[in-house]
Motif scaffolding. Structure first.
Motif, PDB file in Angstrom:
ATOM      1  N   VAL A 192     -10.081  -0.274  13.190  1.00 44.08           N
ATOM      2  CA  VAL A 192     -10.968   0.743  13.746  1.00 44.08           C
ATOM      3  C   VAL A 192     -10.326   1.496  14.912  1.00 44.08           C
ATOM      4  CG1 VAL A 192     -13.099  -0.384  13.041  1.00 44.08           C
ATOM      5  CG2 VAL A 192     -12.046  -1.031  15.193  1.00 44.08           C
ATOM      6  N   GLY A 193      -9.001   1.557  14.906  1.00 46.23           N
ATOM      7  CA  GLY A 193      -8.339   2.279  15.982  1.00 46.23           C
ATOM      8  C   GLY A 193      -6.849   2.010  15.943  1.00 46.23           C
ATOM      9  N   GLU A 194      -6.125   2.658  16.835  1.00 49.44           N
ATOM     10  CA  GLU A 194      -4.669   2.544  16.798  1.00 49.44           C
ATOM     11  C   GLU A 194      -4.128   1.417  17.672  1.00 49.44           C
ATOM     12  OE1 GLU A 194      -2.388   6.254  15.884  1.00 49.44           O
ATOM     13  OE2 GLU A 194      -4.011   7.140  17.067  1.00 49.44           O
TER      14      GLU A 194
ATOM     15  N   THR B  18      -8.309   0.591   6.561  1.00 53.41           N
ATOM     16  CA  THR B  18      -7.876   1.040   7.882  1.00 53.41           C
ATOM     17  C   THR B  18      -8.531   2.363   8.269  1.00 53.41           C
ATOM     18  OG1 THR B  18      -6.004   2.223   6.914  1.00 53.41           O
ATOM     19  CG2 THR B  18      -5.594  -0.035   7.637  1.00 53.41           C
ATOM     20  N   LYS B  19      -8.391   2.734   9.495  1.00 52.41           N
ATOM     21  CA  LYS B  19      -8.804   4.045  10.031  1.00 52.41           C
ATOM     22  C   LYS B  19     -10.292   4.330   9.878  1.00 52.41           C
ATOM     23  CE  LYS B  19      -4.266   5.697   8.585  1.00 52.41           C
ATOM     24  NZ  LYS B  19      -3.448   6.762   8.062  1.00 52.41           N
ATOM     25  N   LEU B  20     -11.090   3.283   9.943  1.00 48.86           N
ATOM     26  CA  LEU B  20     -12.533   3.495   9.842  1.00 48.86           C
ATOM     27  C   LEU B  20     -13.081   4.312  11.000  1.00 48.86           C
ATOM     28  CD1 LEU B  20     -13.919   0.226   8.311  1.00 48.86           C
ATOM     29  CD2 LEU B  20     -14.580   2.524   7.651  1.00 48.86           C
TER      30      LEU B  20
ATOM     31  N   GLU C 231      12.802   0.116  12.889  1.00 46.21           N
ATOM     32  CA  GLU C 231      12.580   0.329  14.328  1.00 46.21           C
ATOM     33  C   GLU C 231      11.096   0.223  14.686  1.00 46.21           C
ATOM     34  OE1 GLU C 231      14.863   3.264  13.367  1.00 46.21           O
ATOM     35  OE2 GLU C 231      16.518   1.910  13.835  1.00 46.21           O
ATOM     36  N   GLN C 232      10.260   0.718  13.791  1.00 48.18           N
ATOM     37  CA  GLN C 232       8.818   0.647  14.044  1.00 48.18           C
ATOM     38  C   GLN C 232       8.369  -0.815  14.161  1.00 48.18           C
ATOM     39  OE1 GLN C 232       6.350   2.380  10.972  1.00 48.18           O
ATOM     40  NE2 GLN C 232       4.506   2.357  12.254  1.00 48.18           N
ATOM     41  N   ILE C 233       8.870  -1.639  13.235  1.00 49.22           N
ATOM     42  CA  ILE C 233       8.551  -3.072  13.286  1.00 49.22           C
ATOM     43  C   ILE C 233       9.051  -3.676  14.594  1.00 49.22           C
ATOM     44  CG2 ILE C 233       9.307  -5.300  12.356  1.00 49.22           C
ATOM     45  CD1 ILE C 233       7.147  -4.289  10.655  1.00 49.22           C
TER      46      ILE C 233
ATOM     47  N   GLY D 191       0.834  -1.208   0.000  1.00 52.68           N
ATOM     48  CA  GLY D 191       0.000   0.000   0.000  1.00 52.68           C
ATOM     49  C   GLY D 191       0.862   1.249   0.000  1.00 52.68           C
ATOM     50  N   LEU D 192       0.220   2.382  -0.161  1.00 51.20           N
ATOM     51  CA  LEU D 192       0.944   3.650  -0.240  1.00 51.20           C
ATOM     52  C   LEU D 192       1.384   4.116   1.153  1.00 51.20           C
ATOM     53  CD1 LEU D 192      -1.182   5.487  -2.976  1.00 51.20           C
ATOM     54  CD2 LEU D 192       0.872   4.065  -3.246  1.00 51.20           C
ATOM     55  N   PHE D 193       2.171   5.183   1.164  1.00 47.78           N
ATOM     56  CA  PHE D 193       2.644   5.797   2.410  1.00 47.78           C
ATOM     57  C   PHE D 193       1.501   6.056   3.390  1.00 47.78           C
ATOM     58  CE2 PHE D 193       6.650   8.152   0.784  1.00 47.78           C
ATOM     59  CZ  PHE D 193       7.460   7.220   1.397  1.00 47.78           C
ATOM     60  N   GLY D 194       1.724   5.735   4.611  1.00 45.79           N
ATOM     61  CA  GLY D 194       0.783   6.152   5.654  1.00 45.79           C
ATOM     62  C   GLY D 194      -0.571   5.477   5.624  1.00 45.79           C
ATOM     63  N   SER D 195      -0.697   4.425   4.806  1.00 46.17           N
ATOM     64  CA  SER D 195      -2.011   3.793   4.713  1.00 46.17           C
ATOM     65  C   SER D 195      -2.313   2.964   5.960  1.00 46.17           C
ATOM     66  CB  SER D 195      -2.089   2.920   3.464  1.00 46.17           C
ATOM     67  OG  SER D 195      -1.038   1.986   3.464  1.00 46.17           O
ATOM     68  N   GLY D 196      -1.265   2.611   6.684  1.00 50.92           N
ATOM     69  CA  GLY D 196      -1.478   1.826   7.895  1.00 50.92           C
ATOM     70  C   GLY D 196      -0.877   0.429   7.807  1.00 50.92           C
ATOM     71  N   LYS D 197      -0.006   0.212   6.821  1.00 49.45           N
ATOM     72  CA  LYS D 197       0.571  -1.133   6.625  1.00 49.45           C
ATOM     73  C   LYS D 197       1.268  -1.671   7.867  1.00 49.45           C
ATOM     74  CE  LYS D 197       3.165   0.260   3.305  1.00 49.45           C
ATOM     75  NZ  LYS D 197       2.528   1.579   3.235  1.00 49.45           N
ATOM     76  N   THR D 198       2.226  -0.894   8.348  1.00 49.81           N
ATOM     77  CA  THR D 198       3.091  -1.419   9.395  1.00 49.81           C
ATOM     78  C   THR D 198       2.315  -1.703  10.681  1.00 49.81           C
ATOM     79  OG1 THR D 198       4.863  -0.151   8.395  1.00 49.81           O
ATOM     80  CG2 THR D 198       5.286  -1.053  10.575  1.00 49.81           C
ATOM     81  N   THR D 199       1.443  -0.781  11.053  1.00 52.50           N
ATOM     82  CA  THR D 199       0.646  -1.027  12.263  1.00 52.50           C
ATOM     83  C   THR D 199      -0.294  -2.210  12.049  1.00 52.50           C
ATOM     84  OG1 THR D 199      -0.721   0.812  11.498  1.00 52.50           O
ATOM     85  CG2 THR D 199       0.706   1.239  13.361  1.00 52.50           C
ATOM     86  N   THR D 200      -0.784  -2.352  10.813  1.00 55.61           N
ATOM     87  CA  THR D 200      -1.689  -3.467  10.537  1.00 55.61           C
ATOM     88  C   THR D 200      -0.945  -4.804  10.546  1.00 55.61           C
ATOM     89  OG1 THR D 200      -3.059  -1.965   9.225  1.00 55.61           O
ATOM     90  CG2 THR D 200      -3.490  -4.305   8.974  1.00 55.61           C
TER      91      THR D 200
HETATM   92  P1  GDP Z   1       2.336   2.753   6.699  1.00 51.02           P
HETATM   93  O1  GDP Z   1       3.112   3.931   6.222  1.00 51.02           O
HETATM   94  O2  GDP Z   1       1.396   2.273   5.657  1.00 51.02           O
HETATM   95  O3  GDP Z   1       3.185   1.670   7.253  1.00 51.02           O
HETATM   96  O4  GDP Z   1       1.399   3.291   7.887  1.00 51.02           O
HETATM   97  P2  GDP Z   1       1.546   3.091   9.455  1.00 51.02           P
HETATM   98  O5  GDP Z   1       1.210   1.708   9.824  1.00 51.02           O
HETATM   99  O6  GDP Z   1       2.866   3.595   9.910  1.00 51.02           O
HETATM  100  O7  GDP Z   1       0.358   4.017   9.975  1.00 51.02           O
HETATM  101  C1  GDP Z   1       0.267   5.393   9.710  1.00 51.02           C
HETATM  102  C2  GDP Z   1      -0.532   6.059  10.810  1.00 51.02           C
HETATM  103  O8  GDP Z   1      -1.891   5.644  10.756  1.00 51.02           O
HETATM  104  C3  GDP Z   1      -0.034   5.718  12.193  1.00 51.02           C
HETATM  105  O9  GDP Z   1      -0.025   6.863  12.974  1.00 51.02           O
HETATM  106  C4  GDP Z   1      -1.073   4.736  12.711  1.00 51.02           C
HETATM  107  O10 GDP Z   1      -1.200   4.748  14.105  1.00 51.02           O
HETATM  108  C5  GDP Z   1      -2.325   5.245  12.035  1.00 51.02           C
HETATM  109  N1  GDP Z   1      -3.374   4.196  11.919  1.00 51.02           N
HETATM  110  C6  GDP Z   1      -3.280   2.995  11.346  1.00 51.02           C
HETATM  111  N2  GDP Z   1      -4.445   2.297  11.428  1.00 51.02           N
HETATM  112  C7  GDP Z   1      -5.307   3.093  12.096  1.00 51.02           C
HETATM  113  C8  GDP Z   1      -6.689   2.953  12.493  1.00 51.02           C
HETATM  114  O11 GDP Z   1      -7.380   1.971  12.261  1.00 51.02           O
HETATM  115  N3  GDP Z   1      -7.238   4.021  13.157  1.00 51.02           N
HETATM  116  C9  GDP Z   1      -6.523   5.154  13.430  1.00 51.02           C
HETATM  117  N4  GDP Z   1      -7.152   6.123  14.074  1.00 51.02           N
HETATM  118  N5  GDP Z   1      -5.239   5.308  13.059  1.00 51.02           N
HETATM  119  C10 GDP Z   1      -4.620   4.314  12.415  1.00 51.02           C
END
Ligand code: GDP
Ligand code: MG
Length: 441
Positions: free
Chosen positions: A269-271, A242-244, A142-144, A104-113
């Motif tokens: 649905v959350g962080e 993500t981020k619903l 480091e995030q991982i 996915g693109l930057f900031g989409s939530g990949k790493t946290t997911t």
């Molecule tokens: P990546 O660049 O695709 O790896 O994105 P990251 O996993 O680093 O996430 C980017 C930001 O989105 C981080 O600040 C996460 O905490 C936030 N994030 C990811 N998933 C969710 C979600 O379901 N809800 C909210 N509110 N924030 C999220």
């Protein structure tokens, strides 16, 4: 936030239907206008909204209610059905061992997911490891590291290596005997050539069973186009939205994803690390409308408690022991209001029960295990035999009041009765259920 906004919109519609003296053509039109507004506000595509309202209009006016359903229930059901259709067909997600690549693109939530997903599989008993293949962003490794440590998942990163495919290869070797391997990858601002090449190489090395595209809900309907683009490039097997919790555009993201031909498999649905859910349109719509989302509740309960008790809960065979176990595990899942919301009961309850009352209820329930400890095994297995003198003895033994004991018994009876009323798909029973619970003091 989409869930809240759509939820309040849809619940108002359901309330309107339930409160109407009669469902005539005029009323149907009024309801459809409300529905259109709610969906458009959630960023659902205009054509889709009009198609949907056309179908509901036809069904509401021409179709006869199914036996046992009132006209009102018939209309609510039509709305529910059509919403489920636009939000994705029903499908069973297979939870099985394999290699999963998140893109996915930057900031989409990949790493946290990646971490959320790892946790998801951990909870289901799989041996899971994480491989961090984002060699592009300096802080990615480091995030991982941090996320993986948080959930106690083994991980592989290589801060010296710039070649993502090489890191993937090393990770594969290190974790060859694991059930589930989850690979993070790097993003870009857009799907440019560099990212395209990187992802293709990653795919070749990893040979993933699942390639899941991660899209943030806040991009709305663009999610569909993005999914098609990535799909052409690497062949995605599913989408994670993500981020619903953080946008009003979730309706657009979820409905447009269908266009890409790859189903939405998970939503976040959350962080927090537990804020990931299997995406089930049926359940999703139930929860929005407030029909009661018993399935979802039961699944979470299952996760938090011993499987055999959850089974009993469903089969209505449970005795007091099971009941208190169940309540304890439900408390692990969330607070009373969350539980009631899942059961779809927040609507009737909202009017009657304040947050203070709910927390009082939670406090009371903390006494229940003590009360139970003061009962004899026979009493626990056959609560019917507990008469006034037994109640007195139990209260004294557990340092609670007789009222506390009576309340536990009454709640147990109600829940037992409630379980009998719930036949899947019966909205009528949901109404009974709501009545029952509104008396749950
Ligand atoms: P990546 O660049 O695709 O790896 O994105 P990251 O996993 O680093 O996430 C980017 C930001 O989105 C981080 O600040 C996460 O905490 C936030 N994030 C990811 N998933 C969710 C979600 O379901 N809800 C909210 N509110 N924030 C999220
Ligand atoms: Mg990342």
């Amino acid at each position: 936030m989409v869930l809240e906004k759509m939820k309040s919109g849809l619940r108002k519609i359901v309330e309107k239907i339930q409160g109407a003296s009669k469902i005539d053509k005029e009323k149907v039109e009024e309801i459809l206008r409300d529905l259109q507004r709610t969906l458009l506000e959630a960023d659902v595509d205009v054509d889709l909204v009009f198609e949907l309202s056309e179908t509901i209009r036809k069904r509401a006016i021409k179709e006869k209610p199914k036996p046992g359903l009132t006209m009102k229930e018939h209309v609510i059901h039509a709305i529910y059905d059509e919403l489920v259709k636009i939000l994705g067909e029903e499908k069973k997600i297979e939870i099985k061992p394999g290699r999963i690549l998140l893109i996915g693109l930057f900031g989409s939530g990949k790493t946290t997911t990646v971490a959320k997903l790892a946790r998801f599989y951990q909870k289901r008993g799989f041996k899971v490891a994480i491989v961090g293949c984002d060699t592009f962003r300096p802080a990615a490794a480091e995030q991982i590291e941090q996320l993986a440590k948080n959930i106690n998942a083994p991980y592989y990163i290589n801060k010296e290596e710039k070649d993502a495919a090489k890191v993937a290869q090393e990770g594969l070797e290190k974790f060859h005997d694991y059930d589930v391997l989850i690979f993070d990858s790097s993003g870009r601002d857009a799907l440019d050539e560099e990212l395209a090449n990187e992802l293709k190489r990653l795919e070749k090395v990893i040979k993933p069973d699942e390639v899941l595209l991660v899209v943030p809900a806040d991009i709305g309907q663009v999610a569909g186009e993005q999914a098609s683009e990535f799909n052409k490039l690497v062949g995605i097997t599913g989408i994670i939205v993500t981020k619903l919790d953080a946008t009003a555009k979730g309706g657009g993201a979820l409905t447009s994803a269908k266009v890409a031909g790859a189903p939405v498999k998970f939503i976040t649905v959350g962080e927090k690390v537990d804020d990931l859910e299997i995406y089930d349109p049926r359940r999703f719509v139930s929860r929005l409308i407030g029909f009661g989302d018993l399935e979802s509740l039961l699944e979470k309960v299952k996760e938090a408690s011993k499987p055999e008790i959850a089974e009993k809960f469903i089969k209505e065979e449970f005795d007091l022991n099971d009941f208190v176990e169940q309540i304890k595990s439900v408390q692990k899942v969330g607070t009373m209001d969350k539980i009631l919301d899942m059961l779809g009961l927040s609507l009737p309850l909202a009017k009657k029960v304040s947050p203070e009352m709910l927390s009082v209820q939670e406090e009371k329930m903390k006494k229940w295990p003590h009360i139970l400890n003061s009962m004899t095994p026979e009493e626990r297995a056959n609560p019917e035999i507990i008469n006034a003198s037994r109640i007195r003895r139990i209260a004294r033994g557990s340092g609670t009041s007789e009222a506390d004991v009576r309340e536990l018994l009454a709640s147990y009876k109600k829940v037992k009765k409630m379980m009998k009323l719930i036949k899947p798909g019966r909205m009528k029973s949901m109404r009974h259920l709501a009545k029952l619970f509104s008396g749950f003091r």
